[in-house]
Design a protein around this motif. Structure first.
Motif, PDB file in Angstrom:
ATOM      1  N   GLU A   1       0.828  -1.208   0.000  1.00 55.29           N
ATOM      2  CA  GLU A   1       0.000   0.000   0.000  1.00 55.29           C
ATOM      3  C   GLU A   1       0.864   1.261   0.000  1.00 55.29           C
ATOM      4  N   THR A   2       1.919   1.243   0.804  1.00 58.62           N
ATOM      5  CA  THR A   2       2.807   2.407   0.883  1.00 58.62           C
ATOM      6  C   THR A   2       3.471   2.692  -0.461  1.00 58.62           C
ATOM      7  N   LEU A   3       3.939   1.645  -1.129  1.00 56.55           N
ATOM      8  CA  LEU A   3       4.623   1.822  -2.415  1.00 56.55           C
ATOM      9  C   LEU A   3       3.664   2.331  -3.494  1.00 56.55           C
ATOM     10  N   ILE A   4       2.447   1.798  -3.530  1.00 59.06           N
ATOM     11  CA  ILE A   4       1.494   2.229  -4.557  1.00 59.06           C
ATOM     12  C   ILE A   4       1.081   3.680  -4.354  1.00 59.06           C
ATOM     13  N   ILE A   5       0.848   4.075  -3.107  1.00 58.93           N
ATOM     14  CA  ILE A   5       0.483   5.464  -2.837  1.00 58.93           C
ATOM     15  C   ILE A   5       1.665   6.388  -3.130  1.00 58.93           C
ATOM     16  N   ALA A   6       2.875   5.946  -2.812  1.00 57.93           N
ATOM     17  CA  ALA A   6       4.065   6.739  -3.163  1.00 57.93           C
ATOM     18  C   ALA A   6       4.180   6.882  -4.670  1.00 57.93           C
ATOM     19  N   SER A   7       3.896   5.804  -5.394  1.00 63.80           N
ATOM     20  CA  SER A   7       3.927   5.857  -6.859  1.00 63.80           C
ATOM     21  C   SER A   7       2.911   6.861  -7.388  1.00 63.80           C
ATOM     22  N   ALA A   8       1.714   6.873  -6.787  1.00 57.95           N
ATOM     23  CA  ALA A   8       0.677   7.819  -7.221  1.00 57.95           C
ATOM     24  C   ALA A   8       1.111   9.256  -6.962  1.00 57.95           C
ATOM     25  N   PHE A   9       1.733   9.484  -5.808  1.00 60.77           N
ATOM     26  CA  PHE A   9       2.218  10.833  -5.499  1.00 60.77           C
ATOM     27  C   PHE A   9       3.284  11.272  -6.509  1.00 60.77           C
ATOM     28  N   LEU A  10       4.197  10.377  -6.839  1.00 58.81           N
ATOM     29  CA  LEU A  10       5.244  10.707  -7.806  1.00 58.81           C
ATOM     30  C   LEU A  10       4.657  10.921  -9.199  1.00 58.81           C
ATOM     31  N   THR A  11       3.630  10.150  -9.549  1.00 59.05           N
ATOM     32  CA  THR A  11       2.952  10.360 -10.830  1.00 59.05           C
ATOM     33  C   THR A  11       2.336  11.750 -10.887  1.00 59.05           C
ATOM     34  N   ALA A  12       1.739  12.177  -9.783  1.00 58.08           N
ATOM     35  CA  ALA A  12       1.171  13.525  -9.721  1.00 58.08           C
ATOM     36  C   ALA A  12       2.266  14.582  -9.861  1.00 58.08           C
ATOM     37  N   THR A  13       3.425  14.322  -9.249  1.00 53.89           N
ATOM     38  CA  THR A  13       4.551  15.252  -9.377  1.00 53.89           C
ATOM     39  C   THR A  13       5.001  15.374 -10.831  1.00 53.89           C
ATOM     40  N   VAL A  14       5.048  14.234 -11.529  1.00 58.46           N
ATOM     41  CA  VAL A  14       5.403  14.246 -12.949  1.00 58.46           C
ATOM     42  C   VAL A  14       4.387  15.055 -13.754  1.00 58.46           C
ATOM     43  N   THR A  15       3.109  14.922 -13.393  1.00 53.67           N
ATOM     44  CA  THR A  15       2.063  15.688 -14.078  1.00 53.67           C
ATOM     45  C   THR A  15       2.317  17.184 -13.975  1.00 53.67           C
ATOM     46  N   ILE A  16       2.730  17.644 -12.797  1.00 56.47           N
ATOM     47  CA  ILE A  16       3.021  19.062 -12.602  1.00 56.47           C
ATOM     48  C   ILE A  16       4.234  19.479 -13.446  1.00 56.47           C
ATOM     49  N   ILE A  17       5.264  18.631 -13.487  1.00 59.20           N
ATOM     50  CA  ILE A  17       6.460  18.948 -14.281  1.00 59.20           C
ATOM     51  C   ILE A  17       6.115  19.009 -15.769  1.00 59.20           C
ATOM     52  N   VAL A  18       5.301  18.074 -16.229  1.00 57.21           N
ATOM     53  CA  VAL A  18       4.907  18.071 -17.642  1.00 57.21           C
ATOM     54  C   VAL A  18       4.115  19.334 -17.966  1.00 57.21           C
ATOM     55  N   LYS A  19       3.295  19.803 -17.030  1.00 56.21           N
ATOM     56  CA  LYS A  19       2.549  21.047 -17.251  1.00 56.21           C
ATOM     57  C   LYS A  19       3.506  22.210 -17.477  1.00 56.21           C
ATOM     58  N   THR A  20       4.574  22.263 -16.692  1.00 59.75           N
ATOM     59  CA  THR A  20       5.530  23.350 -16.860  1.00 59.75           C
ATOM     60  C   THR A  20       6.313  23.186 -18.164  1.00 59.75           C
ATOM     61  N   LEU A  21       6.634  21.944 -18.535  1.00 58.75           N
ATOM     62  CA  LEU A  21       7.349  21.713 -19.800  1.00 58.75           C
ATOM     63  C   LEU A  21       6.502  22.095 -21.001  1.00 58.75           C
ATOM     64  N   SER A  22       5.210  21.798 -20.938  1.00 59.68           N
ATOM     65  CA  SER A  22       4.341  22.037 -22.090  1.00 59.68           C
ATOM     66  C   SER A  22       4.188  23.514 -22.427  1.00 59.68           C
ATOM     67  N   ARG A  23       4.609  24.382 -21.518  1.00 62.40           N
ATOM     68  CA  ARG A  23       4.524  25.812 -21.806  1.00 62.40           C
ATOM     69  C   ARG A  23       5.537  26.240 -22.856  1.00 62.40           C
ATOM     70  N   SER A  24       6.641  25.488 -22.986  1.00 60.76           N
ATOM     71  CA  SER A  24       7.677  25.889 -23.936  1.00 60.76           C
ATOM     72  C   SER A  24       8.141  24.749 -24.847  1.00 60.76           C
ATOM     73  N   GLU A  25       7.773  23.502 -24.528  1.00 58.12           N
ATOM     74  CA  GLU A  25       8.277  22.348 -25.265  1.00 58.12           C
ATOM     75  C   GLU A  25       7.139  21.667 -26.032  1.00 58.12           C
ATOM     76  N   SER A  26       7.494  21.028 -27.147  1.00 57.40           N
ATOM     77  CA  SER A  26       6.498  20.304 -27.938  1.00 57.40           C
ATOM     78  C   SER A  26       6.160  18.972 -27.287  1.00 57.40           C
ATOM     79  N   SER A  27       4.973  18.462 -27.573  1.00 59.93           N
ATOM     80  CA  SER A  27       4.560  17.180 -27.010  1.00 59.93           C
ATOM     81  C   SER A  27       5.464  16.055 -27.512  1.00 59.93           C
TER      82      SER A  27
END
Length: 333
Positions: free
Chosen positions: A162-188
């Motif tokens: 349970e701890t690992l899966i929830i940690a994975s979900a948190f890290l996935t959310a972190t990646v989502t935020i980083i991708v949002k910042t990348l998409s402002r200047s970088e192509s998909s």
């Protein structure tokens, strides 16, 4: 016009997008089941490396078609950070599957949008108001229902999986935020390509510390890791290209159905009643957040169009005309 005319035989785009989204969810569910099957002989870190390596090999035709010309960037450090966090998230998720039924792991992974809401408010300074905060709290309430902290063993029953899966979900959310910042200047294309190119060497390093070679019988499943992951990614990306995100995201929750079926028939896993109650709460919260964010994006686009129309009318000396559906104040987000 003959019956063989493509314009007559082709499926409507909304229907095709829905079928592609469902196909992606089937492939991702099969990927999870394959990871769990391999967990009996391979460490999750090693499985993550093979998934990335064969995923890269299956993506070569796509890379060849799109070329590498879009890779010129001044944000390589951000790409490296994104890929590193993605790999850690994958390793946590793959390792967690060794300890949990795949349906439970899938349900807990749906907490990623809940974490993303919190991170968007803290990091991107997005305005998150009462409705989305309420949905987020409700979603975490669903997590508690699945984890059952009121059980006899209390929170002691929340183990490594349970701890690992929830940690994975948190890290996935972190990646989502980083991708949002990348998409402002970088192509998909650049965002996808860098992930494919960097994930394999990054995932090899931790895999070497727990390395073991797959048995001969396991190799078809190892290759299938890359195949399922790549097909799922391509179907999902294509579905988003054909329809609005708000119409596609809800299909992701169908993974719960597919993983329950795979868990029952492949591993003999039967979810209990608390699983269904908690999953329903998490899915409802995630679905609401996705719909709300889509509505807010539409409203922001409408207000931007209204501002442009007002400015153009003012330059022409005419009275400003607001587009239909424009609002004069921010909506509750």
């Amino acid at each position: 016009m003959t019956s063989s005319d493509p314009s007559r035989s082709r499926l409507p785009e909304p229907l095709l997008a829905a079928l592609l989204a469902l196909a992606a969810c089937v492939f991702f569910s099969c990927l999870s089941a394959t990871v769990k099957h391999l967990s009996g002989e391979l460490h999750g870190f090693v499985t993550a490396f093979w998934r990335n390596l064969f995923g890269f090999l299956f993506m070569i035709p796509w890379l060849w078609q799109h070329g590498f010309g879009s890779l010129r960037t001044g944000r390589f450090g951000t790409y490296l950070l994104r890929s590193s966090i993605s790999v850690v998230s994958m390793m946590c998720g793959f390792t967690g599957l060794a300890y949990l039924p795949i349906a439970n792991a899938t349900s807990l992974s749906f907490t990623a949008p809940l974490f993303a809401t919190i991170l968007a408010a803290l990091i991107l300074k997005e305005r998150v108001r009462f409705r989305r905060w309420s949905a987020t709290l409700m979603g975490f309430g669903g997590v508690l229902v699945i984890l059952q902290p009121w059980a006899e063993s209390g929170f002691g029953s929340i183990g490594t999986g349970e701890t690992l899966i929830i940690a994975s979900a948190f890290l996935t959310a972190t990646v989502t935020i980083i991708v949002k910042t990348l998409s402002r200047s970088e192509s998909s294309n650049a965002i996808v390509t860098y992930m494919v190119l960097l994930a394999t060497p990054i995932s090899l390093v931790p895999a070497l510390f727990v390395w073991s070679w797959p048995s001969l019988a396991a190799w078809p499943y190892v290759v299938a890791l890359g195949l399922f992951g790549t097909l799922g990614h391509l179907c999902w990306t294509r579905a988003f290209a054909m329809a609005e995100a708000s119409a596609i995201v809800p299909y992701d929750y169908s993974r719960l159905i597919f993983t329950v079926l795979l868990g029952m028939f492949w591993f003999g896993e039967v979810p209990d009643s608390w699983f269904w109650v908690g999953s329903a709460i998490i899915v409802a919260a995630g679905f609401y957040i996705a719909q709300r964010e889509a509505r807010l994006r539409h409203q922001r686009g409408t207000r931007a169009a209204a501002t442009a129309a007002t400015a153009e009318s003012a330059q022409a000396g005419a009275a400003p005309v607001l587009p239909r559906g424009a609002y004069s104040k921010d909506q509750d987000s």
